[in-house]
Design an enzyme around this catalytic site. Structure first.
Site, PDB file in Angstrom:
ATOM      1  N   HIS A 288       0.848  -1.184   0.000  1.00  0.00           N
ATOM      2  CA  HIS A 288       0.000   0.000   0.000  1.00  0.00           C
ATOM      3  C   HIS A 288       0.890   1.243   0.000  1.00  0.00           C
ATOM      4  CE1 HIS A 288      -4.234  -1.514   1.097  1.00  0.00           C
ATOM      5  NE2 HIS A 288      -3.532  -2.548   0.642  1.00  0.00           N
ATOM      6  N   GLU A 290       1.138   4.293   1.376  1.00  0.00           N
ATOM      7  CA  GLU A 290       1.711   4.939   2.551  1.00  0.00           C
ATOM      8  C   GLU A 290       2.737   4.045   3.242  1.00  0.00           C
ATOM      9  OE1 GLU A 290      -1.410   3.948   1.784  1.00  0.00           O
ATOM     10  OE2 GLU A 290      -2.698   4.639   3.423  1.00  0.00           O
ATOM     11  N   CYS A 417      -3.795   0.198   7.067  1.00  0.00           N
ATOM     12  CA  CYS A 417      -2.942   1.383   6.995  1.00  0.00           C
ATOM     13  C   CYS A 417      -3.279   2.389   8.091  1.00  0.00           C
ATOM     14  CB  CYS A 417      -3.071   2.032   5.621  1.00  0.00           C
ATOM     15  SG  CYS A 417      -2.396   1.028   4.276  1.00  0.00           S
TER      16      CYS A 417
END
Length: 583
Positions: A288, A290, A417
């Site tokens: 992902h 981030e 996240c």
């Protein structure tokens, strides 16, 4: 040039006592049509009619000369516009956002419409055997052409639109021009991305003291989109699909004027499949955006440490941002700030609200006002294998095991996240290994591109831990929260691309890895993988380290703070932090 809608060609139309050749073409734009009138050696004119045009609108082959645009007495009601030079194309923050998050064909049409241009997609030819036919697609936009080759018309059209977006973005922002050669993606396997990445050191570092955008959050968004488009220009791999991007920005105030530098970027929205996970740390389990951006930021911090300590191998394109403390460790200079941009809400607790409730931010409001309306809010959540959603974790779940995952009895789970960002606001961005040399590094701000809700975001990334009793120097960090103004959240049905990009300041190439496999092309281990992180620690410390977990256990201060966190979430009944099984 001929049009399938109106195939007539007007020849020798009398203009000003002379005869010139005029071509008539039409192209659909926003439920209207745009007409190009070739003026010979003069600049072409464009007539835009935003009402429906039928064949009866146009003169027959035997009729009088074509009514000119602007002739109010004619049946053709229109307004005229001159062709905008490509160099003058304006790319607004909204278009920059849409070009990343939308289908590239839709984005290029919107960009063209905003600049008075008419994009035309045409198959110029086909090649190859019948069972492996290649389609050569050309996009004409003003005085520019872009070409791509693929094994289907749909893919060729998407790829040439994305190529055009990359070129226009990179030229606008002063990046290295993308090659104008025909891009043949039919020969490029999506599993073989590395061979398609160009050197990018011609335009690093990416920093500026003059940032465009409205307000602080608008500037963060615009700077982040520009950074992505500069770096993406070096990757010829097709990355068609909705994209999530994340950028770490350093703001240096030591000179009196703020200097912004992009120091790490990540893109992607995939986790490794259970079939491909490597329990020795050779795969990137979470790709992902981030997460890969934060791993890149840690690589940036290692480079900074080598710079300030004078160790061999430093390759920083700008001044060090670390300073030594009286205790012998290093810390971020007090006039240096870290900002994080994410193009949408992090998955998990910060994203569990209806899109219709998304709001705009007020950068003048610093205090957090978290939303705590029901017991499901604030829970730890995990990403599901082969899925793009999250579920709450439970203390009653069986721990993950190697054989359970490999045999398919257990689905691989990865923490959301939102939960990972919240731990960064507790334990710091530097992670465990860097904590041996660095004091905790915390975010100054977090900016979202869209899907922003202050109450949910503040709860998810920090405020649900308001009374956590952390040992010094660790603390609960409350960053400034906001979103890029004017970006409305939309429910995009298109899937994200499985490819993930990463880069940090000083790198001469963007790295592209397959998020579902957790590796680069031909099985190459990523520079973000755990074994690569351990190698970086070994090179800096001079100690031989074979067991990642044993090395972490030696860094007691970080481990104590982490244990306080685990105890706190258990007492609050937030769930459990799911760990990957170790060999």
């Amino acid at each position: 040039m001929k049009s399938s809608n109106n195939p007539w060609t007007i020849r020798q139309l009398k203009m000003g006592g002379g005869y010139v050749t005029h071509n008539l073409c039409t192209g659909l734009i926003d439920k209207g049509f745009i007409i190009k009138i070739d003026m010979g050696n003069e600049e072409p004119m464009y007539a835009i009619n935003l009402k429906k045009i039928t064949k009866s609108t146009f003169p027959s082959k035997r009729s009088a000369p074509l009514p000119m645009p602007g002739d109010q007495s004619s049946t053709f009601q229109a307004k005229t516009a001159r062709l905008n030079p490509v160099s003058a194309i304006q790319i607004s923050s909204k278009i920059a956002h849409d070009s990343i998050n939308k289908n590239p064909i839709s984005a290029i049409i919107e960009l063209a419409q905003a600049n008075g241009l008419a994009p035309a997609f045409n198959i110029t030819r086909t090649s190859g055997p019948t069972n492996r036919k290649k389609f050569h697609m050309r996009l004409t936009m003003g005085d520019r052409t872009f070409d791509s080759v693929a094994t289907s018309k749909k893919v060729a059209k998407q790829n040439v639109a994305e190529l055009a977006l990359r070129m226009l973005h990179s030229e606008r922002s002063g990046a290295v021009p993308v090659s104008t050669a025909v891009v043949d993606v039919s020969q490029k396997s999506s599993r073989d991305p590395e061979i398609l990445v160009d050197q990018i050191n011609e335009f690093t570092p990416i920093h500026s003291s003059k940032i465009e955008g409205t307000g602080f959050f608008g500037k963060v968004g615009r700077f982040s989109y520009d950074t992505y488009n500069k770096l993406a220009a070096s990757v010829h791999l097709s990355t068609v699909g909705r994209k999530v991007i994340s950028v770490f920005i350093i703001e240096d105030l030591r000179s009196g004027l703020p200097l912004w530098s992009a120091v790490s970027l990540g893109s992607g929205n995939r986790t490794v499949n259970g079939d491909n996970i490597n329990f020795e740390g050779k795969t990137v389990n979470d790709s992902h955006a981030e997460i890969t951006a934060r791993r890149g930021f840690r690589r940036f911090l290692w480079k900074q440490l080598r710079t300030v300590t004078g160790k061999e191998g430093n390759a920083m394109p700008f001044d060090a941002v670390l300073e030594e403390t009286p205790g012998g460790k290093y810390r971020l200079n007090h006039k240096v700030r870290v900002h994080l941009f994410i193009s949408t809400a992090p998955c998990g607790d910060s994203a569990i609200f209806p899109i219709s409730e998304a709001t705009q931010s007020n950068e003048h409001v610093v205090a957090h006002n978290p939303t705590m309306e029901n017991e499901k809010q604030g829970l730890l959540r995990s990403k599901m294998e082969s899925g793009q959603g999250t579920n709450p974790t439970s203390s009653s779940e069986d721990p993950l095991t190697i054989d359970g995952i490999m045999m398919g009895d257990q689905r691989l789970k990865t923490m959301s996240c939102s939960d990972k960002v919240s731990r960064w606001n507790i334990l710091g961005l530097q992670g465990c290994l860097l904590s041996e040399y660095l004091e905790p590094v915390y975010l100054s701000s977090l900016t979202l591109g869209c899907l922003y809700h202050h109450g949910h975001l503040s709860r998810a990334v920090c405020c649900r831990y308001n009374d956590i009793p952390l040992p010094a120097p660790y603390r609960l960090n409350h960053p400034l929260l906001g979103c890029v103004p004017g970006q409305e959240a939309e429910r995009e049905l298109g899937k994200t691309n499985e490819m993930s990009m990463n880069w940090c300041a000083g790198d001469d190439k963007v790295e592209v890895l397959d998020g579902c496999r957790g590796r680069c092309a031909k099985g190459v281990i990523s520079r973000l993988a755990r074994v690569s992180v351990l190698k970086e620690y070994e090179e800096f410390s001079g100690a031989e380290c074979k067991d990642y977990n044993k090395v972490k256990e030696r860094i007691t201060g970080y481990c104590e703070a982490k244990e306080v966190y685990n105890k706190f979430v258990k007492e609050k009944n937030y769930g459990v932090w799911i760990k990957k099984p170790a060999c």
